[in-house]
Scaffold this active site. Structure first.
Site, PDB file in Angstrom:
ATOM      1  N   ASP A 186       4.604   1.466   2.052  1.00  0.00           N
ATOM      2  CA  ASP A 186       5.485   0.797   1.097  1.00  0.00           C
ATOM      3  C   ASP A 186       6.744   0.319   1.821  1.00  0.00           C
ATOM      4  O   ASP A 186       7.471   1.121   2.417  1.00  0.00           O
ATOM      5  CB  ASP A 186       5.850   1.791  -0.008  1.00  0.00           C
ATOM      6  N   SER A 236       7.975   2.105  -9.701  1.00  0.00           N
ATOM      7  CA  SER A 236       9.202   1.654  -9.057  1.00  0.00           C
ATOM      8  C   SER A 236      10.389   1.812 -10.006  1.00  0.00           C
ATOM      9  O   SER A 236      10.716   2.941 -10.390  1.00  0.00           O
ATOM     10  CB  SER A 236       9.018   0.207  -8.586  1.00  0.00           C
ATOM     11  N   HIS A 295       3.412  -1.243  -2.001  1.00  0.00           N
ATOM     12  CA  HIS A 295       4.113  -1.166  -3.280  1.00  0.00           C
ATOM     13  C   HIS A 295       3.443  -1.999  -4.369  1.00  0.00           C
ATOM     14  O   HIS A 295       3.945  -2.078  -5.480  1.00  0.00           O
ATOM     15  CB  HIS A 295       5.560  -1.660  -3.074  1.00  0.00           C
TER      16      HIS A 295
END
Length: 281
Positions: free
Chosen positions: A226, A150, A259
């Site tokens: 996600d 991320s 995620h």
């Protein structure tokens, strides 16, 4: 300068450390997690850096990714730094939001007040911490790889693209592909760097590729479930930038994955083996 050992635990024949040291760049104490594999008893071994995402510390990757078993087999040192400076006097998001300030350093050098004094994660990771690692650990600094998740995926891509000779292997999990074109990135870059979007390009993987930066190859995994995929991560922008520049990219859209660290743990072994192949014996 040496590291202060916060903790150490035997792990898959190697040792999992947490270290602390005083940072010249951030002006604060900094922590990092380091896994040293058993092969390091016989000499220096390759290094893989993992840069974590928003809200994380050095602990998240260390306890959730399940990376040590494979790193011990492959003979890789794993280094997971913290994601921002911390401590008394370090400013945070005035509204207490999770996406800016503490735990959200975005791996850049801030130029705007009050952030510029402490938020110097770019210089910390490009200069200071590698020097300390070389001095204090059995690390072969000629064989380094980098990955991240991320915000940390953004950090891994941009650090590598700015200094392609340093890293022989680069990958990312659900990276923020273009901070210039998403709410997380626009907020961080505006506050840390200021309104001049030209200055933002050094912290945007797509812009760096457009401006001529290249890597031998690149592996990116992204989950299709996600929740940040369309609004914040936008891997299609990276795919398009790489295609235009003939930059080799393997982008794997992983069906049904989100995620979380369950996603990272699922594909961590793939990434470590991919790095090991490029870092050599």
């Amino acid at each position: 300068m040496s590291f202060e050992t916060v903790s150490q635990s035997r792990c898959f024949g190697g040792t999992q450390f947490v270290y602390r040291h005083a940072s010249r760049e951030t002006g604060t104490p900094m922590r990092l997690a380091v896994f040293v594999p058993p092969q390091a008893e016989n000499g220096k071994v390759p290094v893989v850096w993992f840069l974590s995402g928003l809200t994380c510390t050095e602990e998240n990757f260390t306890v959730k990714a399940g990376a040590q078993r494979v790193a011990a087999e492959l003979g890789l040192i794993l280094i997971a730094p913290d994601t921002s400076p911390r401590g008394e006097g370090v400013p945070d998001d005035p509204e207490g939001a999770y996406d800016f300030g503490l735990g959200a350093g975005f791996y850049l050098d801030a130029t705007e007040a009050p952030w510029a004094r402490h938020y110097r994660m770019r210089s910390y990771l490009e200069r200071e911490l590698p020097g300390l690692v070389a001095e204090n650990l059995p690390a072969d600094m000629a064989r380094q790889g980098i990955t991240g998740h991320s915000m940390g995926g953004h950090g891994a891509l941009t650090l590598a693209l700015r200094d392609p000779g340093r890293f022989k292997a680069v990958s990312a999990f659900a990276p923020i592909a273009s901070p210039m074109h998403c709410p997380w990135g626009e907020k961080a870059l505006t506050h840390y760097i200021g309104p001049d979007r030209a200055a933002w390009r050094a912290y945007d993987a797509c812009a760096l590729i457009e401006d001529g930066a290249r890597l031998p190859d690149l592996l990116v995994d992204q989950g299709t479930a996600d929740g940040f995929l369309d609004s914040q991560l936008k891997p299609q922008l990276l795919e398009e930038a790489c295609a235009r520049a003939s930059q080799p990219l393997t982008l794997r859209m992983q069906d049904g994955y989100d995620h979380s660290y369950f996603f990272i743990a699922t594909f961590m072994e793939d990434h470590l083996r991919w790095h090991a192949e490029r870092l050599g014996p």
